[in-house]
Structure formats: C-alpha cells, structure tokens
Write a protein that holds these residues in place. Structure first.
Motif, short mmCIF file in Angstrom:
data_model
loop_
_atom_site.label_atom_id
_atom_site.label_comp_id
_atom_site.label_asym_id
_atom_site.label_seq_id
_atom_site.Cartn_x
_atom_site.Cartn_y
_atom_site.Cartn_z
N UNK A 14 0.83 -1.22 0.00
CA UNK A 14 0.00 0.00 0.00
C UNK A 14 0.86 1.26 0.00
N UNK A 15 2.06 1.17 0.58
CA UNK A 15 2.92 2.35 0.70
C UNK A 15 3.83 2.56 -0.51
N UNK A 16 3.75 1.66 -1.51
CA UNK A 16 4.66 1.76 -2.67
C UNK A 16 4.59 3.14 -3.33
N UNK A 17 3.39 3.67 -3.55
CA UNK A 17 3.24 4.96 -4.23
C UNK A 17 3.36 6.15 -3.30
N UNK A 18 3.65 5.89 -2.00
CA UNK A 18 3.64 6.98 -1.01
C UNK A 18 5.04 7.36 -0.55
N UNK A 19 6.06 6.92 -1.28
CA UNK A 19 7.42 7.18 -0.82
C UNK A 19 7.87 8.61 -1.09
N UNK A 20 7.32 9.23 -2.13
CA UNK A 20 7.76 10.58 -2.49
C UNK A 20 6.83 11.65 -1.95
N UNK A 21 6.75 12.76 -2.69
CA UNK A 21 5.88 13.88 -2.28
C UNK A 21 4.45 13.59 -2.69
N UNK A 22 3.57 14.52 -2.35
CA UNK A 22 2.17 14.37 -2.72
C UNK A 22 1.99 14.38 -4.24
N UNK A 23 2.80 15.20 -4.93
CA UNK A 23 2.70 15.24 -6.39
C UNK A 23 3.09 13.89 -7.00
N UNK A 24 4.11 13.25 -6.42
CA UNK A 24 4.49 11.90 -6.89
C UNK A 24 3.31 10.94 -6.71
N UNK A 25 2.66 11.06 -5.57
CA UNK A 25 1.54 10.17 -5.25
C UNK A 25 0.38 10.39 -6.25
N UNK A 26 0.10 11.67 -6.55
CA UNK A 26 -1.01 11.97 -7.46
C UNK A 26 -0.67 11.50 -8.88
N UNK A 27 0.59 11.66 -9.29
CA UNK A 27 0.99 11.17 -10.61
C UNK A 27 0.88 9.66 -10.68
N UNK A 28 1.32 9.00 -9.60
CA UNK A 28 1.23 7.54 -9.52
C UNK A 28 -0.24 7.11 -9.63
N UNK A 29 -1.12 7.84 -8.94
CA UNK A 29 -2.56 7.52 -8.98
C UNK A 29 -3.11 7.71 -10.40
N UNK A 30 -2.72 8.83 -11.04
CA UNK A 30 -3.23 9.12 -12.38
C UNK A 30 -2.75 8.07 -13.38
N UNK A 31 -1.57 7.48 -13.14
CA UNK A 31 -1.06 6.43 -14.03
C UNK A 31 -1.85 5.14 -13.90
N UNK A 32 -2.18 4.76 -12.63
CA UNK A 32 -2.83 3.46 -12.46
C UNK A 32 -4.35 3.52 -12.47
N UNK A 33 -4.92 4.74 -12.39
CA UNK A 33 -6.38 4.85 -12.28
C UNK A 33 -7.13 4.39 -13.54
N UNK A 34 -6.64 4.72 -14.77
CA UNK A 34 -7.38 4.23 -15.95
C UNK A 34 -7.58 2.71 -15.96
N UNK A 35 -6.60 1.97 -15.44
CA UNK A 35 -6.76 0.51 -15.37
C UNK A 35 -7.88 0.13 -14.40
N UNK A 36 -8.03 0.93 -13.33
CA UNK A 36 -9.12 0.68 -12.37
C UNK A 36 -10.47 0.95 -13.05
N UNK A 37 -10.52 2.04 -13.86
CA UNK A 37 -11.77 2.35 -14.57
C UNK A 37 -12.10 1.21 -15.53
#
Length: 417
Positions: free
Chosen positions: A184-207
C-alpha cells in the motif's frame, strides 16, 4: 381479470435507494408509474441564511457541507465569488492546485456515484472496487487540510497552504501485515505530487475494471438502456447541466465554454452521450473519470516545475504565518482582526459558477459593503434534475425509479440547503 385500482406509494425517505432524505409520492397503476411528486426539505439547514450572519471567510466551511461528496468544488464557487467582488486574482500556482483538487473531487464524486448507483441496481462488487480508489484520494484531502471531507482548503486569494512533501504511510496492525502495508505504501514514498501522478497512471486501469463489471453486463444494460430518456431540447428547457445535459448530447461544459482558473491552458475532452438515457449518462461519467486522470497528470507536472506562492501576501485578506503572528505585533493584530471581523467587500453583486461533478454549481452573492454577505444564493445542479423526476419516470416501472434517482446523482445537502 381482477380490477386494478390506482394506488399511492411513499418511496423513501427510509428506502435505502432514496439516497438519504428524498420522499417520493408515487401514483401507480399497478406496477406502472403515472405521477411522481418529490418532497424535499428534510435536510434543510438554512445555509444561505446562516451565511448572511457570518463574515465572508467564516462561511467557507458551510459550502463543504452542501454537496458533501464534492466538497472542494462547492468552496471553489464561493471563494471565486468573493474574489470577483474584491477584484483579486490568486497566484497561478494556487490556480493549478485548485484545478487539481477540483479534478480529484470529480473522481471522488463519480466513484461514490458509481458505487451507490451500482448497489441500487444490484451490483455489489463495483461498490467495493470504487471505495478502494476513493480511499487514496481521501488521503490527499487529509494531507493538505487535516480532514478527509470538509476541507476548507480554498481561501479567498489562494489556498490554505502548499502541498506537503510526503504522504501519510500505512502502518502494520492486527488487520494489516507488513507485506500488505509495504504494498500500500509503494506509491507513497515521495511527495504528494508523486503520489497523485502515480494515482493518475494506475487509475485508468481501475476504470477498465469497473467497465468490465458493468458496461457490457446484460443485467446492467437491461436496467439502464432506454430508461429515463431526455431529449437535448427538453434537457436544456429543464435546466439540466453537467453529465445529465451531456448525456443527452449537448456539449456544454463550463471548463471549456467559460474557462475559469487555468482550464483554458489544459488539454482534455468533453464526453457526450447520444440517447439521453441512464446508460449514456453512466458512460459519460465513466469517461469523465478518465479525462480527470489526464488533467491530474498535467497539473502535477506543472506544479512540480513551478514553485511559488499559493496565497496572496495581502494580510488584510489572508492570515500571516504562525511564526510571524507569534513574533510580530502587527501580524498578531492582522490575525486577530481577520478571524474575528473578517474584511469588508465592496458593494455589488456577482455570480460565480464552476463545473461541479454534478453540473453547474453557482454562488450568487450580493454585498452591501459590509464584512458579511447581504444575500447569498446557491444554484444547486441537483435541484433542477430532481424537478424533472415526474417527467423522467412516467410510464416506467417502480424498479426503474431507483435507476433514475441513481442516474441523477442527487445529494440532498445541496438540494435542501
């Protein structure tokens, strides 16, 4: 054949598909609806009246509680109205942060809608999937404002503070092993912007996952195709906005047609439906989530390259920092005056609208030059949609009422106000 007589049925407010506090009085001929009369006001808290008795900056938190699924978008319209009366423009970085959080809020809203709409119609799994992604975005709210829902993060002149350098981490517990926490913490190692970019990358697959469950599912299509059809002309006449209007084939989106903040500089598309039924409105909202992921990525990249102030440096409007306040008498006075009396806004009237996840959310503000609004009126998108309930369900079955309420994406905080 036994004689069928008309009956009157109360649908809600206890019914789980009434989304809180809707009471529908249905006149039915057997199973077919002849008339639907929505009764509202069960959640009325007098928000607009309350705002007239408080300084401008103390009503921001009330806006969060109108549509309590799209918190920051409500704040945005109110804060923009104040800024227009004051004649101030927030720093560009603050505008990008606002756009980014508007899109985070859009995804939050659509995930909540998709999960609840699916659950109403009988699809359980999609509800659990949607809440998995919502949890990540709720953490973004909490990281910038300290609270998961009612953030009060937008302020006249910018935003409360800059984005944090690190995201909160999951800890091991009796419910979560070390391996699970690490995943769960894999995408949380950097800043908030890193986290949001990580989310934006994996979210289309969730959709894609949600669409696998629903889009070609024959039960889902039987419950939504050709239900609650609204023609483009009728949608405009009824005052529809947002996905309800675009589902009927009208390409109207304030982010493109009346751009505010920095939307004019960003690249995204407006999804539009064809048939104006529940299924098309579902497809429009699903595509909007994909477009929001694109926007999140663009905002995160710009914010990473362009540091700068996130709120105006005018201490008549914005509070000094805590450090200044503790060490400097003038800052202490500014701080004290700002949070007790607020500031006077020039007399005049203004209407500010944003493309809220549910449609056009607008704030009409009248100032008489005092430190509190003379009048405030919120233009809630759900109100116009709900008023079309009778027209949309006539001739349909009782079970279709649930699908129509779901497709409207109504939240009663903003309708009752």
């Amino acid at each position: 054949m036994p004689e069928i007589r008309n009956m009157t049925l109360n649908f809600g407010p206890q019914h789980p598909a009434a989304h809180g506090v809707l009471r529908l009085v249905l006149e039915m001929d057997g199973e077919v609806i002849e008339r639907a009369d929505p009764h509202i006001g069960l959640l009325h808290r007098g928000t607009e009246k309350l705002a007239e008795s408080k300084p401008f900056n103390q009503s921001i938190g009330y806006m969060d509680r109108l549509d309590y699924v799209s918190m920051m978008c409500n704040e945005h319209a109110y804060v923009m109205a104040i800024e227009r009366l004051l004649g101030v423009t927030p720093p560009v970085r603050a505008q990008y942060i606002r756009v980014m959080f508007d899109e985070i809020t859009r995804v939050l809203n659509h995930l909540m809608w998709l999960g609840a709409h699916g659950l109403d119609i009988g699809a359980m799994t999609v509800f659990l999937y949607c809440f998995r992604e919502r949890e990540d975005l709720m953490d973004c709210y909490e990281a910038v404002s300290g609270t998961r829902m009612h953030a009060t993060y937008y302020r006249p002149g910018g935003v409360y503070r800059d984005l944090p350098d690190r995201m909160p981490q999951y800890l091991t517990s009796k419910w979560r092993t070390e391996k699970e926490a690490g995943r769960l913490n894999e995408g949380r190692q950097g800043s908030m912007l890193d986290f949001i970019e990580n989310f934006a990358d994996r979210f289309p697959a969730c959709v894609d996952e949600y669409e696998t469950l629903l889009t070609d599912n024959r039960i889902w299509k039987q419950r939504t195709v050709d239900i609650g059809i609204v023609t483009p002309e009728r949608a405009l006449a009824l005052g529809f906005t947002g996905p309800m209007l675009r589902g009927s084939g009208v390409e109207w989106d304030l982010r493109k047609k009346q751009p505010y903040e920095v939307y004019a500089d960003l690249d995204f598309d407006i999804p539009v439906g064809v048939n104006g039924d529940c299924y098309d409105r579902y497809l429009v909202r699903v595509e909007e989530m994909r477009q929001s992921a694109r926007l999140l990525k663009q905002c995160a990249q710009w914010l990473r390259q362009n540091p700068g102030p996130v709120i105006l440096d005018d201490h008549k409007l914005t509070p000094p920092t805590r450090g200044e306040m503790k060490g400097d008498m003038e800052s202490l006075i500014h701080h004290f005056k700002l949070f007790t009396e607020g500031y006077c806004v020039p007399a005049g009237e203004v209407y500010a609208a944003v493309e809220h996840p549910k449609g056009e959310f607008g704030i009409y503000l009248v100032s008489d030059g005092a430190n509190k609004p003379y009048r405030l009126k919120a233009r809630a998108p759900g109100f116009a949609h709900l008023s079309a309930m009778n027209e949309m369900v006539q001739g349909h079955m009782l079970a279709d009422v649930v699908a129509v309420i779901g497709t409207m994406d109504v939240v009663f905080g903003e309708i009752d106000r």
